[in-house]
Design an enzyme around this catalytic site. Structure first.
Site, mmCIF file in Angstrom:
data_model
loop_
_atom_site.group_PDB
_atom_site.id
_atom_site.type_symbol
_atom_site.label_atom_id
_atom_site.label_comp_id
_atom_site.label_asym_id
_atom_site.label_seq_id
_atom_site.Cartn_x
_atom_site.Cartn_y
_atom_site.Cartn_z
ATOM 1 N N ILE A 69 -16.068 -5.400 -11.107
ATOM 2 C CA ILE A 69 -17.116 -5.241 -10.246
ATOM 3 C C ILE A 69 -18.215 -6.321 -10.626
ATOM 4 C CG2 ILE A 69 -18.736 -3.672 -9.026
ATOM 5 C CD1 ILE A 69 -15.878 -3.473 -7.793
ATOM 6 N N HIS A 84 0.863 -7.573 4.508
ATOM 7 C CA HIS A 84 -0.174 -6.665 4.124
ATOM 8 C C HIS A 84 -1.486 -7.186 4.381
ATOM 9 C CE1 HIS A 84 1.946 -4.117 1.076
ATOM 10 N NE2 HIS A 84 2.969 -5.200 1.264
ATOM 11 N N GLU A 93 -4.320 -5.825 4.500
ATOM 12 C CA GLU A 93 -5.389 -5.131 3.508
ATOM 13 C C GLU A 93 -5.928 -6.438 2.513
ATOM 14 O OE1 GLU A 93 -1.642 -3.665 1.566
ATOM 15 O OE2 GLU A 93 -2.455 -4.327 3.465
ATOM 16 N N CYS A 125 4.093 -2.776 5.954
ATOM 17 C CA CYS A 125 5.239 -2.954 5.085
ATOM 18 C C CYS A 125 6.406 -1.884 5.214
ATOM 19 C CB CYS A 125 4.885 -3.172 3.680
ATOM 20 S SG CYS A 125 5.982 -3.871 2.601
ATOM 21 N N GLU A 152 -4.457 -5.716 -28.909
ATOM 22 C CA GLU A 152 -3.700 -6.510 -27.684
ATOM 23 C C GLU A 152 -4.600 -7.784 -27.445
ATOM 24 O OE1 GLU A 152 -2.179 -2.211 -27.314
ATOM 25 O OE2 GLU A 152 -4.123 -3.371 -27.398
ATOM 26 N N MET A 166 5.902 -0.086 8.453
ATOM 27 C CA MET A 166 6.820 -0.654 9.553
ATOM 28 C C MET A 166 8.222 -0.168 9.392
ATOM 29 S SD MET A 166 7.197 -4.708 10.798
ATOM 30 C CE MET A 166 9.027 -4.834 10.195
#
Length: 545
Positions: A20, A515, A517, A379, A149, A382
């Site tokens: 953000i 999608h 969104e 998706c 990592e 539907m």
């Protein structure tokens, strides 16, 4: 203009909001007329998040070019106009895979392959390639400083700063400044130790973003500046706010963008954040509210549906409404019944994989259809709507998807074995294909049928939306379902794949294979979500006592 790099790291704890903060800074720089992009480097060994559990990692965000990426790329696209691509996100797994592929091919001429220089060089090359042609590239490193990592990534960025010159690079470190109630003050020691950790690997941060639940007092900022070797103006207080879209103005008010431009010697106008002011105004001044039920399989972690959540909020902004989301586990519909759906103004069934909870979703679609409640399926949402209609209206009582029952006698949804991508190339798949990276992915053109609700909502004949699926409507059984009243309102560019279905005699029942969104933003919204939320308000108004 040479490319400038901002490297964003995090310390003390995870989930401080690096993504953000990075996106907010990018939005200010973009508002100053700069060409900006953002990259996310993920330290995990998975090649991409495509096969990771949504309840562990959150949603998989799909880019225009079909990359399955970290959800932070969704934040990036919602904050800036520039679109993300495969070049904007890579993992340790992808880096190691590429280095090993080159080694097998003989590219390294028999050299002993090591983290330094081979892994770090691969990281540097990808960062440089991803930033070509940009004024500023913001590079976010996942994880927390001190994690084993992330060491190769941090070492690569340290080297890159030397390669391109420190005058072209800036290290921005997010850290926690906790408030201790018993002491009645914020504590800077965790920040000091986090910076010490960075210094131990050769990185001196240039900017410190101090996260806290309150504004950091001036004397504490001076203390942080003194002990962490940064100018006081580079110690930015980032307190908790009621809306993430308030953060660009919060950072700008403390002069972060000016500091960055001064550092890179960029001569550009002041940022115009009036669009964000409009977003915040609409958010703070709704004219009503609606409650939408989201019936899904991964509702224990709302981040599994991050882009859907945000798209609903954006649609609320478009309609000047507050959207309340009620999360409902589809398995609870199976055990407790559709009573859980009572009192909703609309129902949304998002995407998902696997059989668990599917019958609950099918019952949800039936409830919405029979009770004339606005319904949006995405998706899998539907596919289950199609199955429900086939079973209960079209007379195909054994209808199912071959994903859930491979021996289903009436597979109204089946595996896509062949399709054309946006460039016209033919893709083929089979049941033996790997799960990772083998779906129909990315932006695909969709043709909307004239006279349909979908065509009305979009106001266009052709649209482009992003996909992530490997199962599709079975065209063999489709005529019988259409004869029973279901309407196909959107088709793929080659007219072979069903993209949108709707029920004509229902106030608002639309389900899409894609999608939507992923392309919704707070400034522009998305027509499908905007229409859905408006339908929810219309339903609410028509059912007032």
């Amino acid at each position: 203009m040479a490319t400038n790099y901002i490297f964003v790291t995090g310390g003390v704890v995870s989930s401080l909001g690096k993504g953000i903060a990075a996106a907010s800074l990018a939005s200010i720089l973009e508002a100053r007329g700069l060409n900006v992009t953002i990259m996310k480097l993920d330290p995990y060994i998975n090649v991409d998040p495509g096969t990771m559990s949504p309840t562990q990692h959150g949603e998989v965000f799909v880019t225009q070019d079909g990359a399955e990426t970290d959800l932070d790329l969704g934040h990036y696209e919602r904050f800036i106009r520039s679109k993300m691509s495969k070049a904007n996100n890579f993992t340790s797994g992808k880096i190691y895979s590429e280095v090993l592929r080159k080694e097998r091919r003989g590219d390294y001429l028999g050299a002993t392959i090591q983290v330094i220089p081979h892994i770090t060089n691969e990281i540097k090359e990808r960062v440089i390639e991803g930033g070509k042609g940009r004024d500023v590239v913001i590079v976010e490193v996942g994880g927390t400083v001190g994690d084993i990592e992330s060491l190769p990534f941090l070492e690569a960025l340290r080297q890159l700063a030397v390669d391109v010159g420190r005058e072209k690079t800036l290290f921005m470190h997010l850290t926690l400044v906790p408030y201790i109630p018993t002491a009645g003050e914020v504590k800077t020691k965790p920040t000091q130790h986090s910076v010490k950790e960075l210094l131990s690997i050769g990185i001196q941060p240039d900017v410190l973003i101090c996260r806290s639940d309150r504004a950091i007092p001036s004397n504490e900022r001076k203390k942080i500046a003194l002990f962490c070797n940064v100018p006081e103006r580079a110690v930015i207080s980032l307190k908790d706010v009621d809306s993430i879209y308030r953060i660009p103005e919060l950072l700008k008010s403390q002069g972060l963008d000016t500091f960055v431009c001064d550092r890179f010697r960029l001569d550009c106008p002041e940022a115009d954040l009036s669009e964000w002011e409009q977003v915040l105004y609409r958010q703070a001044n709704p004219t009503g509210e609606v409650t939408i039920g989201m019936v899904g399989k991964y509702v224990e972690l709302p981040d599994a549906y991050k882009s859907v959540n945000e798209a609903l909020k954006h649609a609320g902004l478009t309609n000047r409404l507050t959207v309340n989301i009620k999360y409902i586990d589809s398995q609870d519909i199976e055990t407790k019944g559709v009573e859980l759906l009572h009192g909703l103004d609309a129902i949304l069934v998002p995407g998902g994989f696997g059989y668990r909870g599917v019958e609950g979703k099918i019952r949800t679609a039936q409830y919405a259809r029979e009770n004339k409640i606005p319904y949006l399926g995405i998706c899998l949402g539907m596919q289950i709507a199609l199955i429900e209609y086939a079973r209960n209206v079209a007379g195909l009582t054994q209808a199912n998807s071959s994903e859930f029952d491979k021996d289903c006698p009436q597979p109204v949804v089946g595996l896509i074995t062949e399709w054309q991508d946006e460039s016209g190339n033919v893709e083929t798949r089979s049941d033996e294909s790997d799960l990772g990276g083998t779906m129909r992915l990315g932006a695909q053109q969709c043709h909307l049928i004239e006279g349909t609700k979908a065509r009305e909502v979009y106001g266009a004949e052709t649209i482009v939306e992003r996909h992530r699926h490997r199962y599709e409507v079975n065209n063999t059984l489709l005529p019988q379902i259409e004869a029973a009243g279901l309407k196909v309102s959107g088709l793929s560019a080659d007219r072979k794949l069903v993209e949108i279905i709707e029920i004509p005699n229902h106030p608002w029942f639309i389900a899409a294979q894609f999608h939507p969104e992923f392309t919704s933003t707070p400034r522009d919204g998305h027509p499908l979500f905007a229409g859905f939320v408006k339908a929810a308000k219309d339903y609410q108004d028509s059912h007032k006592a």
